[in-house]
Design an enzyme around this catalytic site. Structure first.
Site, mmCIF file in Angstrom:
data_model
loop_
_atom_site.group_PDB
_atom_site.id
_atom_site.type_symbol
_atom_site.label_atom_id
_atom_site.label_comp_id
_atom_site.label_asym_id
_atom_site.label_seq_id
_atom_site.Cartn_x
_atom_site.Cartn_y
_atom_site.Cartn_z
ATOM 1 N N LYS A 166 -38.304 4.496 -17.155
ATOM 2 C CA LYS A 166 -37.744 3.269 -16.579
ATOM 3 C C LYS A 166 -38.871 2.281 -16.234
ATOM 4 O O LYS A 166 -40.055 2.647 -16.243
ATOM 5 C CB LYS A 166 -36.924 3.633 -15.335
ATOM 6 C CG LYS A 166 -35.710 4.526 -15.639
ATOM 7 C CD LYS A 166 -34.934 4.848 -14.367
ATOM 8 C CE LYS A 166 -33.749 5.750 -14.641
ATOM 9 N NZ LYS A 166 -32.985 6.042 -13.400
ATOM 10 N N GLU A 194 -25.780 8.631 -26.158
ATOM 11 C CA GLU A 194 -26.905 7.782 -25.746
ATOM 12 C C GLU A 194 -27.897 7.570 -26.898
ATOM 13 O O GLU A 194 -28.412 6.461 -27.072
ATOM 14 C CB GLU A 194 -27.592 8.390 -24.517
ATOM 15 C CG GLU A 194 -26.692 8.319 -23.279
ATOM 16 C CD GLU A 194 -27.278 8.953 -22.032
ATOM 17 O OE1 GLU A 194 -26.696 8.780 -20.953
ATOM 18 O OE2 GLU A 194 -28.323 9.651 -22.129
ATOM 19 N N HIS A 219 -35.060 8.482 -17.016
ATOM 20 C CA HIS A 219 -33.683 8.869 -17.305
ATOM 21 C C HIS A 219 -33.683 10.009 -18.307
ATOM 22 O O HIS A 219 -34.486 10.022 -19.235
ATOM 23 C CB HIS A 219 -32.909 7.692 -17.924
ATOM 24 C CG HIS A 219 -31.600 8.125 -18.517
ATOM 25 N ND1 HIS A 219 -30.456 8.274 -17.762
ATOM 26 C CD2 HIS A 219 -31.264 8.500 -19.787
ATOM 27 C CE1 HIS A 219 -29.473 8.709 -18.551
ATOM 28 N NE2 HIS A 219 -29.932 8.843 -19.778
ATOM 29 N N TYR A 264 -25.135 2.577 -18.570
ATOM 30 C CA TYR A 264 -24.738 3.029 -17.237
ATOM 31 C C TYR A 264 -23.261 2.762 -16.955
ATOM 32 O O TYR A 264 -22.843 2.732 -15.801
ATOM 33 C CB TYR A 264 -25.622 2.368 -16.171
ATOM 34 C CG TYR A 264 -26.995 3.009 -16.059
ATOM 35 C CD1 TYR A 264 -27.130 4.373 -15.761
ATOM 36 C CD2 TYR A 264 -28.156 2.266 -16.239
ATOM 37 C CE1 TYR A 264 -28.372 4.966 -15.653
ATOM 38 C CE2 TYR A 264 -29.410 2.860 -16.129
ATOM 39 C CZ TYR A 264 -29.509 4.214 -15.836
ATOM 40 O OH TYR A 264 -30.757 4.805 -15.725
ATOM 41 N N ASN A 299 -36.522 5.984 -9.579
ATOM 42 C CA ASN A 299 -36.741 7.407 -9.890
ATOM 43 C C ASN A 299 -37.344 7.647 -11.279
ATOM 44 O O ASN A 299 -37.223 8.731 -11.838
ATOM 45 C CB ASN A 299 -35.478 8.236 -9.626
ATOM 46 C CG ASN A 299 -34.325 7.860 -10.525
ATOM 47 O OD1 ASN A 299 -34.469 7.033 -11.430
ATOM 48 N ND2 ASN A 299 -33.181 8.483 -10.313
HETATM 49 P P1 IDP Z 1 -29.379 10.748 -12.990
HETATM 50 O O1 IDP Z 1 -30.310 9.648 -13.456
HETATM 51 O O2 IDP Z 1 -30.137 11.844 -12.297
HETATM 52 O O3 IDP Z 1 -28.488 11.263 -14.099
HETATM 53 P P2 IDP Z 1 -27.016 9.407 -11.922
HETATM 54 O O4 IDP Z 1 -26.196 9.929 -10.784
HETATM 55 O O5 IDP Z 1 -26.437 9.480 -13.302
HETATM 56 O O6 IDP Z 1 -28.443 10.142 -11.865
HETATM 57 O O7 IDP Z 1 -27.379 7.906 -11.590
HETATM 58 C C1 IDP Z 1 -27.947 7.084 -12.572
HETATM 59 C C2 IDP Z 1 -29.058 6.276 -11.953
HETATM 60 O O8 IDP Z 1 -28.494 5.380 -11.005
HETATM 61 C C3 IDP Z 1 -30.084 7.079 -11.158
HETATM 62 O O9 IDP Z 1 -31.076 7.655 -11.976
HETATM 63 C C4 IDP Z 1 -30.649 6.002 -10.246
HETATM 64 O O10 IDP Z 1 -31.579 5.183 -10.981
HETATM 65 C C5 IDP Z 1 -29.425 5.165 -9.958
HETATM 66 N N1 IDP Z 1 -28.780 5.586 -8.700
HETATM 67 C C6 IDP Z 1 -27.974 6.651 -8.508
HETATM 68 N N2 IDP Z 1 -27.578 6.730 -7.233
HETATM 69 C C7 IDP Z 1 -28.135 5.672 -6.616
HETATM 70 C C8 IDP Z 1 -28.099 5.184 -5.278
HETATM 71 O O11 IDP Z 1 -27.466 5.746 -4.385
HETATM 72 N N3 IDP Z 1 -28.821 4.057 -5.013
HETATM 73 C C9 IDP Z 1 -29.540 3.400 -5.972
HETATM 74 N N4 IDP Z 1 -29.600 3.825 -7.242
HETATM 75 C C10 IDP Z 1 -28.904 4.940 -7.553
HETATM 76 MG MG MG Z 2 -26.898 10.365 -15.095
#
Ligand code: IDP
Ligand code: MG
Length: 149
Positions: free
Chosen positions: A9, A126, A115, A49, A112
């Site tokens: 990212k 994807e 992805h 997303y 984070n």
């Molecule tokens: P993942 O990336 O571990 O699969 P997901 O639940 O699919 O996690 O969420 C996708 C992305 O959305 C996360 O990697 C993060 O960048 C963002 N995200 C998820 N939850 C939150 C939140 O509570 N606040 C801000 N960003 C979030």
């Molecule tokens: Mg995810």
């Protein structure tokens, strides 16, 4: 063999973690079959997303992913989808185990770093969304017999 979609990212790129992250997948023994450095369009980010469209963080997430370049990749290997998720660590870097990418380099759920597809079927969708067929290269690294019995 199984394939997964991985994207470094904008925060991972801006923080100079591209080499470190690619190294972890290489050292594990996975095979790189596609990679491109790209500025993501809003359309692609919203589609990628789409499952999170109704979540409060959706617009901020799309803003973030389109704010600066990403490195999009496809990696191949036995069980690579689930294993890549383990290498990446929990969604919230504060909860991610040390030794994982998010555990070692992240401190905030909205930043984070990386992805990874969450299931084999999601990975197929994807990969098709981010790459054309001719951008993916099927090849046999000479190390293969030293990684796989
Ligand atoms: P993942 O990336 O571990 O699969 P997901 O639940 O699919 O996690 O969420 C996708 C992305 O959305 C996360 O990697 C993060 O960048 C963002 N995200 C998820 N939850 C939150 C939140 O509570 N606040 C801000 N960003 C979030
Ligand atoms: Mg995810």
């Amino acid at each position: 063999m199984e394939r997964t979609f991985i994207a470094i990212k904008p925060d991972g790129v801006q923080r100079g973690l591209v080499g470190e992250i690619i190294n972890r997948f290489q050292q594990k023994g996975f095979i790189l079959v596609g990679m491109k450095f790209m500025q993501v369009s809003r359309e692609l980010a919203e589609e990628h997303y789409g499952v999170h469209r109704d979540r409060p963080f959706f617009n901020g997430l799309v803003d973030f992913i389109t704010s600066s370049p990403v490195v999009a990749m496809v990696w191949e290997g036995d069980g690579v989808v689930a294993s890549a998720r383990k290498l990446i660590g929990a969604t919230n870097p504060l909860a991610a185990e040390p030794g994982t990418i998010r555990g070692d380099f992240g401190a905030n759920i909205g930043r984070n770093i990386i992805h990874g597809s969450d299931a084999v079927e999601t990975a197929q969708q994807e990969i098709a969304l981010w790459f054309t067929k001719d951008e993916l290269i099927t090849w046999q690294p000479t190390m293969m017999p030293w990684v796989y019995e």
